[in-house]
Write a protein that holds these residues in place. Structure first.
Motif, PDB file in Angstrom:
ATOM      1  N   ALA A  76      39.731  45.611  21.986  1.00 27.41           N
ATOM      2  CA  ALA A  76      40.258  44.241  21.869  1.00 27.41           C
ATOM      3  C   ALA A  76      41.783  44.225  21.909  1.00 27.41           C
ATOM      4  N   SER A  77      42.397  45.308  21.424  1.00 28.55           N
ATOM      5  CA  SER A  77      43.868  45.355  21.422  1.00 28.55           C
ATOM      6  C   SER A  77      44.456  45.363  22.830  1.00 28.55           C
ATOM      7  N   GLU A  78      43.652  45.765  23.819  1.00 23.50           N
ATOM      8  CA  GLU A  78      44.119  45.814  25.209  1.00 23.50           C
ATOM      9  C   GLU A  78      43.810  44.537  25.975  1.00 23.50           C
ATOM     10  N   ALA A  79      43.207  43.555  25.301  1.00 25.17           N
ATOM     11  CA  ALA A  79      42.769  42.332  25.998  1.00 25.17           C
ATOM     12  C   ALA A  79      43.896  41.606  26.729  1.00 25.17           C
ATOM     13  N   PRO A  80      45.076  41.434  26.138  1.00 28.50           N
ATOM     14  CA  PRO A  80      46.147  40.730  26.882  1.00 28.50           C
ATOM     15  C   PRO A  80      46.515  41.427  28.191  1.00 28.50           C
ATOM     16  N   GLY A  81      46.655  42.774  28.133  1.00 33.34           N
ATOM     17  CA  GLY A  81      46.993  43.504  29.362  1.00 33.34           C
ATOM     18  C   GLY A  81      45.884  43.446  30.378  1.00 33.34           C
ATOM     19  N   LEU A  82      44.633  43.524  29.925  1.00 32.55           N
ATOM     20  CA  LEU A  82      43.491  43.434  30.841  1.00 32.55           C
ATOM     21  C   LEU A  82      43.411  42.056  31.479  1.00 32.55           C
ATOM     22  N   ALA A  83      43.683  41.020  30.694  1.00 20.71           N
ATOM     23  CA  ALA A  83      43.639  39.656  31.238  1.00 20.71           C
ATOM     24  C   ALA A  83      44.714  39.456  32.298  1.00 20.71           C
ATOM     25  N   ARG A  84      45.904  39.999  32.027  1.00 19.13           N
ATOM     26  CA  ARG A  84      46.977  39.883  33.032  1.00 19.13           C
ATOM     27  C   ARG A  84      46.599  40.620  34.314  1.00 19.13           C
ATOM     28  N   LEU A  85      45.993  41.797  34.162  1.00 19.00           N
ATOM     29  CA  LEU A  85      45.572  42.555  35.335  1.00 19.00           C
ATOM     30  C   LEU A  85      44.503  41.795  36.116  1.00 19.00           C
ATOM     31  N   LEU A  86      43.563  41.190  35.409  1.00 22.02           N
ATOM     32  CA  LEU A  86      42.477  40.452  36.069  1.00 22.02           C
ATOM     33  C   LEU A  86      43.012  39.263  36.865  1.00 22.02           C
ATOM     34  N   ASP A  87      44.056  38.616  36.343  1.00 25.05           N
ATOM     35  CA  ASP A  87      44.630  37.441  37.015  1.00 25.05           C
ATOM     36  C   ASP A  87      45.784  37.805  37.950  1.00 25.05           C
ATOM     37  N   SER A  88      46.048  39.099  38.116  1.00 25.89           N
ATOM     38  CA  SER A  88      47.185  39.533  38.933  1.00 25.89           C
ATOM     39  C   SER A  88      47.044  39.103  40.391  1.00 25.89           C
ATOM     40  N   PRO A  89      48.046  38.408  40.945  1.00 23.08           N
ATOM     41  CA  PRO A  89      48.008  38.072  42.376  1.00 23.08           C
ATOM     42  C   PRO A  89      47.895  39.317  43.251  1.00 23.08           C
ATOM     43  N   ALA A  90      48.503  40.424  42.816  1.00 23.65           N
ATOM     44  CA  ALA A  90      48.432  41.656  43.600  1.00 23.65           C
ATOM     45  C   ALA A  90      46.991  42.143  43.701  1.00 23.65           C
ATOM     46  N   LEU A  91      46.249  42.123  42.593  1.00 25.65           N
ATOM     47  CA  LEU A  91      44.847  42.553  42.623  1.00 25.65           C
ATOM     48  C   LEU A  91      44.010  41.615  43.471  1.00 25.65           C
ATOM     49  N   LYS A  92      44.277  40.325  43.386  1.00 26.63           N
ATOM     50  CA  LYS A  92      43.527  39.352  44.198  1.00 26.63           C
ATOM     51  C   LYS A  92      43.766  39.592  45.686  1.00 26.63           C
ATOM     52  N   ARG A  93      45.015  39.891  46.053  1.00 24.96           N
ATOM     53  CA  ARG A  93      45.310  40.159  47.474  1.00 24.96           C
ATOM     54  C   ARG A  93      44.605  41.430  47.937  1.00 24.96           C
ATOM     55  N   LEU A  94      44.588  42.459  47.098  1.00 24.19           N
ATOM     56  CA  LEU A  94      43.909  43.700  47.470  1.00 24.19           C
ATOM     57  C   LEU A  94      42.401  43.494  47.590  1.00 24.19           C
ATOM     58  N   GLN A  95      41.818  42.657  46.734  1.00 22.24           N
ATOM     59  CA  GLN A  95      40.394  42.347  46.847  1.00 22.24           C
ATOM     60  C   GLN A  95      40.110  41.620  48.157  1.00 22.24           C
ATOM     61  N   ARG A  96      40.980  40.677  48.502  1.00 21.52           N
ATOM     62  CA  ARG A  96      40.783  39.937  49.757  1.00 21.52           C
ATOM     63  C   ARG A  96      40.931  40.885  50.955  1.00 21.52           C
ATOM     64  N   LEU A  97      41.882  41.772  50.892  1.00 21.19           N
ATOM     65  CA  LEU A  97      42.070  42.754  51.960  1.00 21.19           C
ATOM     66  C   LEU A  97      40.822  43.618  52.105  1.00 21.19           C
ATOM     67  N   GLU A  98      40.269  44.054  50.997  1.00 27.15           N
ATOM     68  CA  GLU A  98      39.060  44.873  51.005  1.00 27.15           C
ATOM     69  C   GLU A  98      37.892  44.114  51.619  1.00 27.15           C
ATOM     70  N   ALA A  99      37.765  42.828  51.297  1.00 24.58           N
ATOM     71  CA  ALA A  99      36.679  42.020  51.846  1.00 24.58           C
ATOM     72  C   ALA A  99      36.834  41.837  53.354  1.00 24.58           C
ATOM     73  N   LEU A 100      38.070  41.630  53.810  1.00 24.38           N
ATOM     74  CA  LEU A 100      38.315  41.423  55.238  1.00 24.38           C
ATOM     75  C   LEU A 100      38.033  42.674  56.051  1.00 24.38           C
ATOM     76  N   GLU A 101      38.146  43.841  55.450  1.00 23.25           N
ATOM     77  CA  GLU A 101      37.940  45.088  56.190  1.00 23.25           C
ATOM     78  C   GLU A 101      36.516  45.222  56.719  1.00 23.25           C
ATOM     79  N   ALA A 102      35.579  44.466  56.165  1.00 17.29           N
ATOM     80  CA  ALA A 102      34.194  44.533  56.642  1.00 17.29           C
ATOM     81  C   ALA A 102      33.954  43.664  57.868  1.00 17.29           C
ATOM     82  N   ASP A 103      34.913  42.811  58.230  1.00 20.42           N
ATOM     83  CA  ASP A 103      34.749  41.908  59.369  1.00 20.42           C
ATOM     84  C   ASP A 103      34.813  42.676  60.687  1.00 20.42           C
TER      85      ASP A 103
END
Length: 462
Positions: A171-198
């Motif tokens: 639970a002590s790591e929740a703030p850092g985990l939440a920031r990572l989950l909402d990170s624009p950088a992670l979202k862009r990498l997820q989208r890039l990963e999804a596009l690679e299957a096209d």
């Protein structure tokens, strides 16, 4: 101190050295000699247009027609599936498909995005931090988080982070985990990963792979190492030729002056002019020094040599070289500057540097000051359209639209390429393409093979 005249032996050597890469000053002399390939036809049409405009004339309508027809043929050649240009084909695919453009854009920023995500994960689950925890659920959870990042599976990392947020043990790591989950950088990498299957994205990546290995791959690293080795070998050849020249000059002038060669000469920040986009490191430099009573006498530049693997590399380098000379010419004539080199620090007279006039350097004066040393074989039929000019022509909006029509099997009229012609004649953005033949001619005038330079040195000193 006023600048000294060039040594007679140096002038004789530069006049005598064979110029195996040389082109005629006028492209008109080549019109009947070169095979009428689309690229050659384009280069000649561009140069005839430039020459007409330089004389205050409007390029003839026949030149426009020749240019547009040659550009259409060049595009058709580049689109051939058997022997075309994979880079251009990838550009056309990117132009045609929105999601391929999105993939290309995300790919361009993927490296900093990865670094940002790695930093965020390491702040929470660095292996060193894991080792300081007692064995148990918290340590195991952080190990899973770090392993997900190491695998570069961004969707898996996202799922892991979501799962960890539900664990009371961390639970002590929740703030850092939440920031990572909402990170624009992670979202862009997820989208890039999804596009690679096209399918289209896969084709796009295959085209780039045909052009060369992906950045960061083992093959790319091996090719980069081989290129650096060849570059170092060419630089060594240039330095050896200048060393031979310095020896001849020392033998010829004895008490009048002394000569030496330095390599990797770095321009000091103290010279009062912008260093941006200017050459600030010179491969090999021939220096001269007069007898002086100073404890640490200064030197002056006699000849600058740059080693290049090809004509294209030197042509691309020329604007940077000219800006580098412009930078040196801003030296204060009353100051002695310290330059760092592979042979240690050398002191150069500011007066001799300020005498490097850039107006002369851009014209005939450059021939007595700069050499491009190249060990590539001279072509039987030199390529007149530079690689940079060819790519700018192909990547023009009208060229991509024409290519897209051809790709889709639609009727494609060469007339839609007219905006490229008008841009060439009117837009500053096209100035380098319009002036590409004079730049190519100038580079080839300055280019010598190290073997030819050594032969001229021995001939002049005989």
């Amino acid at each position: 101190m006023p600048p000294l005249p060039s040594p007679p032996l140096l002038n004789a050597t530069l006049r005598a050295v064979a110029r195996r890469y040389r082109l005629p000053a006028s492209a008109a002399e080549l019109s009947g000699q070169q095979a009428a390939s689309p690229a050659t036809t384009l280069a000649l049409a561009i140069e005839h247009s430039r020459a007409a405009m330089a004389s205050g004339e409007t390029p003839a309508a026949a030149l426009k027609d020749r240019f547009i027809d040659a550009l259409a043929h060049l595009i058709r050649e580049a689109l051939r599936t058997d022997a075309g240009d994979p880079v251009f084909q990838a550009m056309v695919m990117r132009h045609r498909a929105t999601h391929v453009r999105e993939y290309a854009s995300l790919s361009a920023g993927a490296d900093p995005d990865r670094r940002q995500v790695y930093m965020a994960v390491n702040a929470i689950a660095h292996p060193g931090r894991q080792q300081r925890l007692a064995p148990g659920p918290q340590r195991e959870a952080l190990a899973r988080l770090h392993a997900s990042t190491s695998a570069s599976s961004w969707s898996a990392l996202h799922d892991t982070v979501r799962g960890l947020l539900d664990m009371p043990e961390i639970a002590s790591e929740a703030p850092g985990l939440a920031r990572l989950l909402d990170s624009p950088a992670l979202k862009r990498l997820q989208r890039l990963e999804a596009l690679e299957a096209d399918d289209l994205v896969r084709q796009y990546r295959e085209l780039w792979d045909r052009h060369g290995p992906r950045s960061g791959s083992a093959t790319a690293s091996a090719q980069g190492a081989a290129a650096r080795q060849r570059g170092a070998a060419t630089e060594a050849q240039a330095a050896q030729a200048l060393e031979a020249l310095a020896q001849r000059l020392n033998e010829a002038e004895r008490a009048q002056a002394s000569y030496r060669v330095v390599t990797s000469m770095r321009v000091p920040a103290s010279i009062p002019a912008t260093h941006e986009r200017a050459k600030t490191e010179w491969d090999a430099v021939l220096l001269r020094q007069l007898p002086a009573s100073d404890a640490a006498p200064a030197w002056e530049i006699c000849l600058l040599a740059e080693a290049k693997a090809s004509v294209d590399a030197a042509t691309t380098d020329l604007p940077k070289l000219l800006r580098g000379l412009h930078l040196l010419a801003h030296a204060d004539k009353d100051v002695v500057y310290a330059f760092e080199t592979q042979q240690g620090t050398v002191r150069l007279h500011g007066a001799s540097l300020s005498a490097l006039r850039t107006d002369e350097a851009s014209q005939a004066g450059l021939a007595g000051l700069v050499l491009y040393c190249c060990d590539a074989p001279a072509e039987a039929r030199p390529r007149l359209l530079s690689a940079a000019s060819r790519m700018q022509l192909l990547s023009a909006q009208a060229s991509l639209e024409f290519a897209s029509d051809l790709w889709e099997g639609q009727p494609a009229e060469a007339a839609i390429l007219a905006p490229v012609w008008h841009g060439l004649l009117e837009s500053p953005r096209w100035r380098s393409v319009l002036n590409q033949y004079p730049a190519l001619w100038q580079v080839r005038e300055l280019m010598v093979h190290p073997d030819d330079l050594l032969a001229a040195i021995h001939q002049a000193g005989a």
